[in-house]
Design a protein around this motif. Sequence first.
Motif, PDB file in Angstrom:
ATOM      1  N   GLN A   1     -27.944 -25.244   2.752  1.00 58.15           N
ATOM      2  CA  GLN A   1     -26.964 -25.853   3.809  1.00 58.15           C
ATOM      3  C   GLN A   1     -26.045 -24.996   4.262  1.00 58.15           C
ATOM      4  O   GLN A   1     -25.557 -25.069   5.374  1.00 58.15           O
ATOM      5  CB  GLN A   1     -26.278 -27.251   2.907  1.00 58.15           C
ATOM      6  CG  GLN A   1     -27.239 -28.223   2.649  1.00 58.15           C
ATOM      7  CD  GLN A   1     -26.265 -29.195   1.699  1.00 58.15           C
ATOM      8  OE1 GLN A   1     -25.308 -28.993   0.616  1.00 58.15           O
ATOM      9  NE2 GLN A   1     -26.273 -30.505   2.122  1.00 58.15           N
ATOM     10  N   ARG A   2     -25.396 -24.058   3.242  1.00 60.08           N
ATOM     11  CA  ARG A   2     -24.688 -23.224   3.593  1.00 60.08           C
ATOM     12  C   ARG A   2     -25.191 -22.298   4.642  1.00 60.08           C
ATOM     13  O   ARG A   2     -24.514 -21.802   5.793  1.00 60.08           O
ATOM     14  CB  ARG A   2     -24.376 -21.995   2.357  1.00 60.08           C
ATOM     15  CG  ARG A   2     -23.283 -22.810   1.438  1.00 60.08           C
ATOM     16  CD  ARG A   2     -23.243 -22.028   0.041  1.00 60.08           C
ATOM     17  NE  ARG A   2     -23.058 -20.706   0.111  1.00 60.08           N
ATOM     18  CZ  ARG A   2     -22.100 -19.901   0.386  1.00 60.08           C
ATOM     19  NH1 ARG A   2     -20.865 -20.689   0.558  1.00 60.08           N
ATOM     20  NH2 ARG A   2     -22.029 -18.706   0.579  1.00 60.08           N
ATOM     21  N   LEU A   3     -26.409 -21.817   4.890  1.00 59.30           N
ATOM     22  CA  LEU A   3     -26.681 -21.011   5.791  1.00 59.30           C
ATOM     23  C   LEU A   3     -27.105 -21.454   7.079  1.00 59.30           C
ATOM     24  O   LEU A   3     -26.381 -20.990   8.103  1.00 59.30           O
ATOM     25  CB  LEU A   3     -28.327 -20.456   5.313  1.00 59.30           C
ATOM     26  CG  LEU A   3     -28.876 -19.358   6.194  1.00 59.30           C
ATOM     27  CD1 LEU A   3     -28.213 -18.212   6.215  1.00 59.30           C
ATOM     28  CD2 LEU A   3     -30.401 -19.199   5.801  1.00 59.30           C
ATOM     29  N   VAL A   4     -27.243 -22.682   7.057  1.00 58.32           N
ATOM     30  CA  VAL A   4     -27.469 -23.593   8.318  1.00 58.32           C
ATOM     31  C   VAL A   4     -26.186 -23.802   8.976  1.00 58.32           C
ATOM     32  O   VAL A   4     -25.997 -23.746  10.187  1.00 58.32           O
ATOM     33  CB  VAL A   4     -28.171 -24.922   8.060  1.00 58.32           C
ATOM     34  CG1 VAL A   4     -28.130 -25.769   9.372  1.00 58.32           C
ATOM     35  CG2 VAL A   4     -29.561 -24.549   7.727  1.00 58.32           C
ATOM     36  N   ILE A   5     -25.199 -24.098   8.004  1.00 54.52           N
ATOM     37  CA  ILE A   5     -23.746 -24.289   8.531  1.00 54.52           C
ATOM     38  C   ILE A   5     -23.260 -23.167   9.220  1.00 54.52           C
ATOM     39  O   ILE A   5     -22.766 -22.919  10.379  1.00 54.52           O
ATOM     40  CB  ILE A   5     -22.668 -24.769   7.521  1.00 54.52           C
ATOM     41  CG1 ILE A   5     -23.407 -26.120   7.194  1.00 54.52           C
ATOM     42  CG2 ILE A   5     -21.389 -24.750   7.885  1.00 54.52           C
ATOM     43  CD1 ILE A   5     -22.738 -26.600   5.831  1.00 54.52           C
ATOM     44  N   TYR A   6     -23.546 -21.870   8.531  1.00 49.72           N
ATOM     45  CA  TYR A   6     -23.028 -20.471   8.894  1.00 49.72           C
ATOM     46  C   TYR A   6     -23.528 -20.249  10.358  1.00 49.72           C
ATOM     47  O   TYR A   6     -22.790 -19.981  11.357  1.00 49.72           O
ATOM     48  CB  TYR A   6     -23.257 -19.442   7.872  1.00 49.72           C
ATOM     49  CG  TYR A   6     -22.760 -18.317   8.134  1.00 49.72           C
ATOM     50  CD1 TYR A   6     -21.358 -18.123   7.991  1.00 49.72           C
ATOM     51  CD2 TYR A   6     -23.825 -17.067   8.310  1.00 49.72           C
ATOM     52  CE1 TYR A   6     -20.850 -16.884   8.114  1.00 49.72           C
ATOM     53  CE2 TYR A   6     -23.266 -15.837   8.389  1.00 49.72           C
ATOM     54  CZ  TYR A   6     -21.753 -15.812   8.519  1.00 49.72           C
ATOM     55  OH  TYR A   6     -21.284 -14.190   8.636  1.00 49.72           O
ATOM     56  N   ARG A   7     -24.924 -20.366  10.347  1.00 49.48           N
ATOM     57  CA  ARG A   7     -25.558 -20.102  11.750  1.00 49.48           C
ATOM     58  C   ARG A   7     -25.250 -20.932  12.836  1.00 49.48           C
ATOM     59  O   ARG A   7     -24.871 -20.621  13.807  1.00 49.48           O
ATOM     60  CB  ARG A   7     -27.020 -20.145  11.489  1.00 49.48           C
ATOM     61  CG  ARG A   7     -27.326 -19.005  10.513  1.00 49.48           C
ATOM     62  CD  ARG A   7     -27.463 -17.406  11.242  1.00 49.48           C
ATOM     63  NE  ARG A   7     -27.957 -16.707  10.269  1.00 49.48           N
ATOM     64  CZ  ARG A   7     -27.371 -15.499   9.784  1.00 49.48           C
ATOM     65  NH1 ARG A   7     -26.608 -14.987  10.404  1.00 49.48           N
ATOM     66  NH2 ARG A   7     -28.011 -14.694   9.112  1.00 49.48           N
ATOM     67  N   ARG A   8     -25.005 -22.334  12.416  1.00 46.50           N
ATOM     68  CA  ARG A   8     -24.870 -23.333  13.515  1.00 46.50           C
ATOM     69  C   ARG A   8     -23.298 -23.256  14.249  1.00 46.50           C
ATOM     70  O   ARG A   8     -23.213 -23.164  15.421  1.00 46.50           O
ATOM     71  CB  ARG A   8     -24.842 -24.540  12.865  1.00 46.50           C
ATOM     72  CG  ARG A   8     -24.539 -25.769  13.781  1.00 46.50           C
ATOM     73  CD  ARG A   8     -23.998 -27.285  13.196  1.00 46.50           C
ATOM     74  NE  ARG A   8     -22.899 -26.996  12.447  1.00 46.50           N
ATOM     75  CZ  ARG A   8     -22.523 -27.669  11.496  1.00 46.50           C
ATOM     76  NH1 ARG A   8     -23.204 -28.795  10.930  1.00 46.50           N
ATOM     77  NH2 ARG A   8     -21.386 -27.557  10.755  1.00 46.50           N
ATOM     78  N   ASP A   9     -22.431 -22.795  13.273  1.00 43.89           N
ATOM     79  CA  ASP A   9     -20.950 -22.573  13.876  1.00 43.89           C
ATOM     80  C   ASP A   9     -20.890 -21.095  14.257  1.00 43.89           C
ATOM     81  O   ASP A   9     -19.825 -20.737  14.523  1.00 43.89           O
ATOM     82  CB  ASP A   9     -20.158 -22.776  12.467  1.00 43.89           C
ATOM     83  CG  ASP A   9     -20.047 -24.268  12.180  1.00 43.89           C
ATOM     84  OD1 ASP A   9     -20.889 -24.983  13.067  1.00 43.89           O
ATOM     85  OD2 ASP A   9     -19.422 -24.812  11.281  1.00 43.89           O
TER      86      ASP A   9
ATOM     87  N   THR B   1     -21.389 -34.198   1.001  1.00 51.19           N
ATOM     88  CA  THR B   1     -21.619 -32.778   1.198  1.00 51.19           C
ATOM     89  C   THR B   1     -23.054 -32.478   1.937  1.00 51.19           C
ATOM     90  O   THR B   1     -23.974 -32.331   1.422  1.00 51.19           O
ATOM     91  CB  THR B   1     -22.104 -32.311  -0.176  1.00 51.19           C
ATOM     92  OG1 THR B   1     -20.765 -32.478  -0.828  1.00 51.19           O
ATOM     93  CG2 THR B   1     -22.341 -30.863  -0.324  1.00 51.19           C
ATOM     94  N   THR B   2     -22.727 -32.664   3.179  1.00 53.65           N
ATOM     95  CA  THR B   2     -23.960 -32.710   4.012  1.00 53.65           C
ATOM     96  C   THR B   2     -23.871 -31.597   5.170  1.00 53.65           C
ATOM     97  O   THR B   2     -22.656 -31.181   5.500  1.00 53.65           O
ATOM     98  CB  THR B   2     -24.207 -34.006   4.908  1.00 53.65           C
ATOM     99  OG1 THR B   2     -23.134 -34.382   5.744  1.00 53.65           O
ATOM    100  CG2 THR B   2     -24.388 -35.076   4.089  1.00 53.65           C
ATOM    101  N   VAL B   3     -24.855 -31.075   6.127  1.00 54.88           N
ATOM    102  CA  VAL B   3     -24.629 -30.244   6.852  1.00 54.88           C
ATOM    103  C   VAL B   3     -23.738 -31.010   8.094  1.00 54.88           C
ATOM    104  O   VAL B   3     -22.752 -30.216   8.957  1.00 54.88           O
ATOM    105  CB  VAL B   3     -25.815 -30.110   7.565  1.00 54.88           C
ATOM    106  CG1 VAL B   3     -25.964 -29.004   9.191  1.00 54.88           C
ATOM    107  CG2 VAL B   3     -26.859 -28.904   6.579  1.00 54.88           C
TER     108      VAL B   3
ATOM    109  N   ASP C   1     -26.347 -36.846  -5.999  1.00 61.58           N
ATOM    110  CA  ASP C   1     -25.124 -37.230  -6.543  1.00 61.58           C
ATOM    111  C   ASP C   1     -24.013 -36.838  -5.797  1.00 61.58           C
ATOM    112  O   ASP C   1     -23.009 -36.638  -6.321  1.00 61.58           O
ATOM    113  CB  ASP C   1     -25.006 -36.731  -7.870  1.00 61.58           C
ATOM    114  CG  ASP C   1     -26.084 -37.225  -9.101  1.00 61.58           C
ATOM    115  OD1 ASP C   1     -26.738 -38.254  -8.865  1.00 61.58           O
ATOM    116  OD2 ASP C   1     -26.922 -36.310  -9.676  1.00 61.58           O
ATOM    117  N   ASN C   2     -24.059 -36.379  -4.584  1.00 60.85           N
ATOM    118  CA  ASN C   2     -23.033 -35.941  -3.637  1.00 60.85           C
ATOM    119  C   ASN C   2     -22.143 -34.803  -4.397  1.00 60.85           C
ATOM    120  O   ASN C   2     -20.939 -35.034  -4.489  1.00 60.85           O
ATOM    121  CB  ASN C   2     -22.209 -37.120  -3.098  1.00 60.85           C
ATOM    122  CG  ASN C   2     -21.325 -36.518  -1.882  1.00 60.85           C
ATOM    123  OD1 ASN C   2     -21.684 -35.587  -1.367  1.00 60.85           O
ATOM    124  ND2 ASN C   2     -20.066 -37.258  -1.570  1.00 60.85           N
ATOM    125  N   ASN C   3     -22.860 -34.038  -5.143  1.00 62.44           N
ATOM    126  CA  ASN C   3     -22.068 -32.699  -5.550  1.00 62.44           C
ATOM    127  C   ASN C   3     -21.190 -31.995  -4.645  1.00 62.44           C
ATOM    128  O   ASN C   3     -21.605 -32.191  -3.543  1.00 62.44           O
ATOM    129  CB  ASN C   3     -23.293 -31.879  -6.210  1.00 62.44           C
ATOM    130  CG  ASN C   3     -22.870 -30.728  -6.974  1.00 62.44           C
ATOM    131  OD1 ASN C   3     -21.920 -29.892  -6.678  1.00 62.44           O
ATOM    132  ND2 ASN C   3     -23.271 -30.662  -7.972  1.00 62.44           N
TER     133      ASN C   3
END
Length: 419
Positions: free
Chosen positions: A352-360, A391-393, A343-345
């Motif tokens: 996702q948060r963890l991956v975004i945090y580490r990726r950036d 709401t995607t990585v 539902d694209n919350n």
Amino acid sequence: MKTNPKQRTIGSIYHRMKDKINLSDKRFQRGSVWTREQEQFLIDTLIKSLDIPKLYFWDVKNEGVYDYSVVDGQQRLTTIFRFLNNELELNSEFTPEFANKTYEKLPEDLKDEIYNYELTIVIIEDADEEAIQDLFLRLNNGTTLKSQEKRMNIGGNLSKYIVNMTNHNIFSKVTFKNKHRDYEQILAQCIKLELEGKTTNTQGKYLDLMYKEEKDFDVNGTVAKKFKKVLDYMGEIFSEENKVPELKRFNLISLYLMLSQMIDKFVIKDKKDLFKKFLIGFWNDLTNYRDQEKISDDKRNLDFDDFIQFISSRTDSLESIDGRHKILLKYFMLKNPNLEIFDNNRNFTEEQRLVIYRRDKEICWHCGKHVDWVDFEADHRPKPYSKGGKTTVGNGTCAHQSCNLKASNKEELLPGWLK
Ligand SMILES: [Zn+2]
């Protein structure tokens, strides 16, 4: 598990290895400490050049403190070192010709002989704690019962349920055998992760405890249903494969954990191919990386280095499971940045948060400064949520909570606009 027997003289062990050997690893609890007579009897064996049984050393260089941990032979080595330190004298009954003499009082040629006596040391590499514990048990008690076989004796609902689930088709895909009830052990570890709802220790003692606590396990309850749903999904991922050699013990557990966390949050129903491609691809990349002769510093992949470390020993520990999970999740999400949640919350998931945090690399998209985890917010950029951003990585960036607030209602921003 690799075992590598080596001949080493007592002199070289004493001088070159002594300080690198852990002689009192708490993971291997011994019975009673040797008496003085037992110690003197061993030294007499040495002086008579009779055979001393093999010593087993576990290579634990990756743990940092010692190079080796003694799995079997602790008392023998301690005694030999004590003797060379002149802390032990010979027994007048066993060795009357040198009664009450310490090492330094022996004739020179005998001292040389002792120094040059060769011990057989079996170095064990690539073994996790569970395997070493099993070896220790066998060497000490001659028992062939593995922990999972003993665990079955606890009985109860969970035990029966797990035995039943070993018929699941996922096990027709693996290339390892079900000796010592290995499949049950893997399932028990997955259930343990499911019950906790997060990464956790799955070593033997924790499983023992779970079997006791879950004697009334509800085989039709939510945990059991979710468990089966994830296993079914895993089976379908590889439905066209006959055997999948990449599905090693620890990979199976990692894959379970990934799917268990994603299956109810992400739209992955028709994405089974992504997981297949990912698992085989990741393993292929890792193997190629590991097989390189020499890796220059600029070619190092720190995630791969960590991952190799995590699978080299104690794969059932929280540290290893959690470390592998974060790396796998990161690679999966980076390879599939457009994976959507239901539902694209507006809220990003923890995964996702963890991956975004580490990726950036923990750098704020807006101000370019470092972000502490407690101040971190995943922000919909480049396309804001209000403009239909997903709401995607791939559409998530690392941000300070405060910067995110300043950016609200501003739509067309460039990275670093707050620098
Ligand atoms: Zn910022």
